[in-house]
Design an enzyme around this catalytic site. Sequence first.
Site, PDB file in Angstrom:
ATOM      1  N   HIS A 182     -22.265-104.860 -21.429  1.00 24.24           N
ATOM      2  CA  HIS A 182     -21.986-106.110 -20.708  1.00 24.24           C
ATOM      3  C   HIS A 182     -21.108-105.760 -19.517  1.00 24.24           C
ATOM      4  O   HIS A 182     -20.521-104.675 -19.476  1.00 24.24           O
ATOM      5  CB  HIS A 182     -21.224-107.085 -21.624  1.00 24.24           C
ATOM      6  CG  HIS A 182     -19.925-106.520 -22.072  1.00 24.24           C
ATOM      7  ND1 HIS A 182     -19.824-105.750 -23.222  1.00 24.24           N
ATOM      8  CD2 HIS A 182     -18.699-106.521 -21.505  1.00 24.24           C
ATOM      9  CE1 HIS A 182     -18.567-105.329 -23.332  1.00 24.24           C
ATOM     10  NE2 HIS A 182     -17.869-105.778 -22.309  1.00 24.24           N
TER      11      HIS A 182
ATOM     12  N   HIS B 187     -17.254-103.415 -14.013  1.00 25.47           N
ATOM     13  CA  HIS B 187     -17.752-102.161 -14.586  1.00 25.47           C
ATOM     14  C   HIS B 187     -18.550-102.480 -15.849  1.00 25.47           C
ATOM     15  O   HIS B 187     -18.332-103.531 -16.461  1.00 25.47           O
ATOM     16  CB  HIS B 187     -16.573-101.246 -14.952  1.00 25.47           C
ATOM     17  CG  HIS B 187     -15.721-101.850 -16.027  1.00 25.47           C
ATOM     18  ND1 HIS B 187     -14.764-102.805 -15.765  1.00 25.47           N
ATOM     19  CD2 HIS B 187     -15.721-101.687 -17.376  1.00 25.47           C
ATOM     20  CE1 HIS B 187     -14.203-103.186 -16.900  1.00 25.47           C
ATOM     21  NE2 HIS B 187     -14.771-102.519 -17.899  1.00 25.47           N
TER      22      HIS B 187
HETATM   23  O1  3AM Z   1     -16.380-103.399 -22.094  1.00 25.56           O
HETATM   24  P1  3AM Z   1     -15.070-103.562 -21.413  1.00 25.56           P
HETATM   25  O2  3AM Z   1     -14.244-102.353 -21.549  1.00 25.56           O
HETATM   26  O3  3AM Z   1     -15.202-104.057 -20.025  1.00 25.56           O
HETATM   27  O4  3AM Z   1     -12.311-103.299 -23.160  1.00 25.56           O
HETATM   28  C1  3AM Z   1     -12.733-104.419 -23.857  1.00 25.56           C
HETATM   29  C2  3AM Z   1     -14.121-104.875 -23.478  1.00 25.56           C
HETATM   30  O5  3AM Z   1     -14.327-104.759 -22.113  1.00 25.56           O
HETATM   31  C3  3AM Z   1     -11.921-105.608 -23.412  1.00 25.56           C
HETATM   32  O6  3AM Z   1     -12.715-106.737 -23.691  1.00 25.56           O
HETATM   33  C4  3AM Z   1     -14.076-106.369 -23.744  1.00 25.56           C
HETATM   34  C5  3AM Z   1     -14.643-106.742 -25.088  1.00 25.56           C
HETATM   35  O7  3AM Z   1     -13.898-106.156 -26.105  1.00 25.56           O
HETATM   36  N1  3AM Z   1     -10.653-105.694 -24.098  1.00 25.56           N
HETATM   37  C6  3AM Z   1     -10.414-105.604 -25.421  1.00 25.56           C
HETATM   38  N2  3AM Z   1      -9.100-105.722 -25.657  1.00 25.56           N
HETATM   39  C7  3AM Z   1      -8.504-105.901 -24.448  1.00 25.56           C
HETATM   40  C8  3AM Z   1      -7.161-106.094 -24.017  1.00 25.56           C
HETATM   41  N3  3AM Z   1      -6.148-106.160 -24.884  1.00 25.56           N
HETATM   42  C9  3AM Z   1      -9.498-105.875 -23.449  1.00 25.56           C
HETATM   43  N4  3AM Z   1      -9.233-106.017 -22.157  1.00 25.56           N
HETATM   44  C10 3AM Z   1      -7.950-106.189 -21.819  1.00 25.56           C
HETATM   45  N5  3AM Z   1      -6.934-106.246 -22.719  1.00 25.56           N
END
Ligand code: 3AM
Length: 169
Positions: free
Chosen positions: A37, A119
């Site tokens: 995603h 990204h």
């Molecule tokens: O796939 P991405 O990396 O863009 O990194 C996690 C993921 O994004 C992000 O939320 C998406 C679904 O899990 N994520 C998880 N915990 C997080 C946090 N504490 C977070 N992003 C920022 N802060």
Amino acid sequence: MAKLFFALPVKALAPALIAWRDQRPWPGQAVPQANLHLTLAFLGEASDQTTQRLIDAVQQQHCPPLTIKLEQTGWFNRAKAAWIGPIAWPNELTVLALALRRHGEKLGLGNGELGYRPHVTLSRKAGEAPATLPAPDFLLQADEFCLYQSISAPDGVRYEPLACWPLRA
Ligand code: 3AM
């Protein structure tokens, strides 16, 4: 309670992205195809009531369809995520991401993060950046965005869309 985030689905492009990643050395633990995603805004834990209020608030959010060219690899050192993303992207994408973050903040959600860097994470637990690779030129044609719930299970995490909204001119 549900762990929430807004994202653009990358369903049509996901098989090509996975095939491309798997054809080359790529650091870290591969993200499964179904989990790909493009994150718009991370919101974190929300109660059912807050989730419903968020869904209601977002009904009025407007954004045109978006074309995003994924052509650059990158790495988030702290999150240990290796990704592919655009070099430049439509301003409407940033506007949408920040508006969704704001909807969350009004309900006490979010993690106070600043800035926005679109990204698609292709692997996690990556101890190093992926090689800088020639532009593969993947075109993400986004015509909807979704609110996802992140569900942790013994066999890994999975993301379930709770609601989706069309991107319309
Ligand atoms: O796939 P991405 O990396 O863009 O990194 C996690 C993921 O994004 C992000 O939320 C998406 C679904 O899990 N994520 C998880 N915990 C997080 C946090 N504490 C977070 N992003 C920022 N802060």
